[in-house]
Design an enzyme around this catalytic site. Structure first.
Site, PDB file in Angstrom:
ATOM      1  N   SER A 139       0.867  -1.184   0.000  1.00 13.28           N
ATOM      2  CA  SER A 139       0.000   0.000   0.000  1.00 13.28           C
ATOM      3  C   SER A 139       0.898   1.226   0.000  1.00 13.28           C
ATOM      4  O   SER A 139       2.089   1.134   0.345  1.00 13.28           O
ATOM      5  CB  SER A 139      -0.839  -0.017   1.283  1.00 13.28           C
ATOM      6  OG  SER A 139      -1.472   1.230   1.506  1.00 13.28           O
ATOM      7  N   TYR A 152      -2.140  -1.367  10.421  1.00  9.06           N
ATOM      8  CA  TYR A 152      -2.114  -1.445   8.948  1.00  9.06           C
ATOM      9  C   TYR A 152      -0.773  -0.947   8.414  1.00  9.06           C
ATOM     10  O   TYR A 152      -0.138  -1.598   7.579  1.00  9.06           O
ATOM     11  CB  TYR A 152      -3.273  -0.603   8.400  1.00  9.06           C
ATOM     12  CG  TYR A 152      -3.531  -0.757   6.920  1.00  9.06           C
ATOM     13  CD1 TYR A 152      -4.410  -1.733   6.449  1.00  9.06           C
ATOM     14  CD2 TYR A 152      -2.919   0.086   5.991  1.00  9.06           C
ATOM     15  CE1 TYR A 152      -4.670  -1.865   5.082  1.00  9.06           C
ATOM     16  CE2 TYR A 152      -3.169  -0.047   4.642  1.00  9.06           C
ATOM     17  CZ  TYR A 152      -4.047  -1.018   4.186  1.00  9.06           C
ATOM     18  OH  TYR A 152      -4.289  -1.136   2.831  1.00  9.06           O
TER      19      TYR A 152
HETATM   20  P1  NAD Z   1     -11.513  -6.054   0.054  1.00 10.22           P
HETATM   21  O1  NAD Z   1     -12.127  -5.943   1.398  1.00 10.22           O
HETATM   22  O2  NAD Z   1     -12.367  -5.906  -1.149  1.00 10.22           O
HETATM   23  O3  NAD Z   1     -10.708  -7.412  -0.081  1.00 10.22           O
HETATM   24  C1  NAD Z   1     -10.014  -7.986   0.985  1.00 10.22           C
HETATM   25  C2  NAD Z   1      -9.999  -9.473   0.768  1.00 10.22           C
HETATM   26  O4  NAD Z   1      -9.317 -10.098   1.858  1.00 10.22           O
HETATM   27  C3  NAD Z   1     -11.422 -10.061   0.714  1.00 10.22           C
HETATM   28  O5  NAD Z   1     -11.486 -11.057  -0.271  1.00 10.22           O
HETATM   29  C4  NAD Z   1     -11.560 -10.665   2.103  1.00 10.22           C
HETATM   30  O6  NAD Z   1     -12.504 -11.727   2.131  1.00 10.22           O
HETATM   31  C5  NAD Z   1     -10.138 -11.154   2.319  1.00 10.22           C
HETATM   32  N1  NAD Z   1      -9.865 -11.476   3.715  1.00 10.22           N
HETATM   33  C6  NAD Z   1     -10.072 -10.718   4.812  1.00 10.22           C
HETATM   34  N2  NAD Z   1      -9.764 -11.416   5.922  1.00 10.22           N
HETATM   35  C7  NAD Z   1      -9.352 -12.644   5.519  1.00 10.22           C
HETATM   36  C8  NAD Z   1      -8.919 -13.811   6.194  1.00 10.22           C
HETATM   37  N3  NAD Z   1      -8.863 -13.881   7.527  1.00 10.22           N
HETATM   38  N4  NAD Z   1      -8.581 -14.887   5.453  1.00 10.22           N
HETATM   39  C9  NAD Z   1      -8.672 -14.866   4.102  1.00 10.22           C
HETATM   40  N5  NAD Z   1      -9.078 -13.789   3.406  1.00 10.22           N
HETATM   41  C10 NAD Z   1      -9.417 -12.684   4.118  1.00 10.22           C
HETATM   42  O7  NAD Z   1     -10.312  -4.989   0.036  1.00 10.22           O
HETATM   43  P2  NAD Z   1      -9.312  -4.524  -1.109  1.00 10.22           P
HETATM   44  O8  NAD Z   1      -9.362  -3.063  -1.095  1.00 10.22           O
HETATM   45  O9  NAD Z   1      -9.530  -5.266  -2.368  1.00 10.22           O
HETATM   46  O10 NAD Z   1      -7.927  -4.942  -0.453  1.00 10.22           O
HETATM   47  C11 NAD Z   1      -7.060  -5.913  -0.998  1.00 10.22           C
HETATM   48  C12 NAD Z   1      -5.630  -5.613  -0.556  1.00 10.22           C
HETATM   49  O11 NAD Z   1      -5.211  -4.381  -1.132  1.00 10.22           O
HETATM   50  C13 NAD Z   1      -5.483  -5.480   0.946  1.00 10.22           C
HETATM   51  O12 NAD Z   1      -4.261  -6.074   1.354  1.00 10.22           O
HETATM   52  C14 NAD Z   1      -5.436  -3.979   1.147  1.00 10.22           C
HETATM   53  O13 NAD Z   1      -4.738  -3.624   2.304  1.00 10.22           O
HETATM   54  C15 NAD Z   1      -4.704  -3.552  -0.120  1.00 10.22           C
HETATM   55  N6  NAD Z   1      -4.907  -2.145  -0.452  1.00 10.22           N
HETATM   56  C16 NAD Z   1      -6.153  -1.663  -0.717  1.00 10.22           C
HETATM   57  C17 NAD Z   1      -6.312  -0.317  -1.029  1.00 10.22           C
HETATM   58  C18 NAD Z   1      -7.638   0.291  -1.356  1.00 10.22           C
HETATM   59  O14 NAD Z   1      -7.719   1.521  -1.467  1.00 10.22           O
HETATM   60  N7  NAD Z   1      -8.692  -0.474  -1.550  1.00 10.22           N
HETATM   61  C19 NAD Z   1      -5.181   0.521  -1.058  1.00 10.22           C
HETATM   62  C20 NAD Z   1      -3.939  -0.007  -0.770  1.00 10.22           C
HETATM   63  C21 NAD Z   1      -3.810  -1.349  -0.469  1.00 10.22           C
END
Ligand code: NAD
Length: 257
Positions: A139, A152
């Site tokens: 991130s 985080y």
């Molecule tokens: P999201 O909530 O859509 O997806 C998160 C995924 O992780 C989901 O499929 C959820 O079911 C899974 N998950 C959560 N807990 C879990 C567990 N205990 N075991 C297995 N799976 C689990 O969120 P996203 O935005 O798609 O995030 C995906 C990644 O990208 C994350 O690591 C997040 O930190 C990172 N990220 C997101 C953003 C953003 O703006 N959305 C920015 C930077 C980084």
């Protein structure tokens, strides 16, 4: 390059960025393994949908990645893992002196320790296959910080550091390890923060998006899950064979500030 015949395991891929990456890698020919901690008909239907759309094999394997053994077992059940995308993540926002210990432990387990376990389990498979890609979803918070996100930010900085170690340990093999560092991407993880923030600041949801969420993203636009899929596909390509141990920011200029 085609990913035909390769298997990609994408953790946390029943929604958001993980699903976007899974769909893109399947379009490039990879057989994908989807994952989350739930085990619903909808989860399995996502895999069927990807198989039908791309003609590749897609499977859904349930594993709760807060448990290290379950993370290793996910890779064992996949059977082979040429591309590992460590993507699963959660968020919790609170000042450090009020941050619940259980939330700290869950965030570190799901976002940092699980990547350690899956990588440890997948590397021998990549070595046996003579090719591999480890791509960690870090991130902008893996490179910089914001208040109230201690777990985080710590987990994401940890992921960036571990990515470098994996790259050095595989530097003389046809395996690379890199981290993608998105700014804000409109996914359920971000959308969940909008209503509460609107209430807290007495703003409309659109004001929250522009003035709070995208405040630090100079482009004033969200990155998309398709764009992140494209970056992951690039890191899997032959053109990226000498890119290892680094971070690729997809943050509309956030970390240039
Ligand atoms: P999201 O909530 O859509 O997806 C998160 C995924 O992780 C989901 O499929 C959820 O079911 C899974 N998950 C959560 N807990 C879990 C567990 N205990 N075991 C297995 N799976 C689990 O969120 P996203 O935005 O798609 O995030 C995906 C990644 O990208 C994350 O690591 C997040 O930190 C990172 N990220 C997101 C953003 C953003 O703006 N959305 C920015 C930077 C980084």
């Amino acid at each position: 390059m085609t990913l035909e015949g390769k298997t990609a395991v994408i953790t946390g891929s029943n929604s958001g960025i993980g699903l976007g990456i899974a769909r893109r890698l399947a379009r490039e020919g990879a057989n994908v393994v989807l994952n989350s901690y739930t085990d619903t008909p909808e989860d399995h239907a996502l895999a069927v949908d990807i198989s039908e759309a791309t003609g590749t094999k897609a499977r859904y394997i349930q594993a709760d990645l807060s448990n290290g053994d379950a993370a290793r077992d996910l890779i064992a059940k996949a059977g082979t893992c040429d591309v590992l995308i460590n993507n699963a993540g959660i968020q919790h926002v609170a000042p450090i002196d009020e941050f619940p210990t259980a939330k700290w432990e869950a965030i570190i387990a799901i976002m940092l320790s699980s990547a350690f376990h899956t990588t440890a389990a997948a590397l021998p498979m990549m070595r046996a296959a003579g090719w591999g890609r480890v791509i960690n979803l870090a991130s902008a918070h893996g490179l910089t910080a914001s208040p109230y996100k201690c777990a985080y930010v710590a987990a994401k900085h940890g992921v960036v550091g571990m990515t470098k170690v994996v790259a050095l340990e595989t530097a003389q093999e046809p395996i690379t390890a890199n981290a993608i560092c998105p700014g804000y991407v409109k996914t359920p993880l971000v959308e969940a923060q909008i209503p509460d923030t609107a209430k807290k600041y007495n703003m409309t949801e659109e004001e929250v998006i522009q003035k709070v969420i995208l405040e630090r993203q100079p482009s004033k636009e969200f990155a998309t899950t398709d764009q992140l899929g494209g970056v992951a596909a690039f890191l899997c390509s032959d053109d990226a064979a000498q890119i290892t141990g680094t971070t690729i920011s997809v943050d509309g200029g956030w970390t240039a500030l």
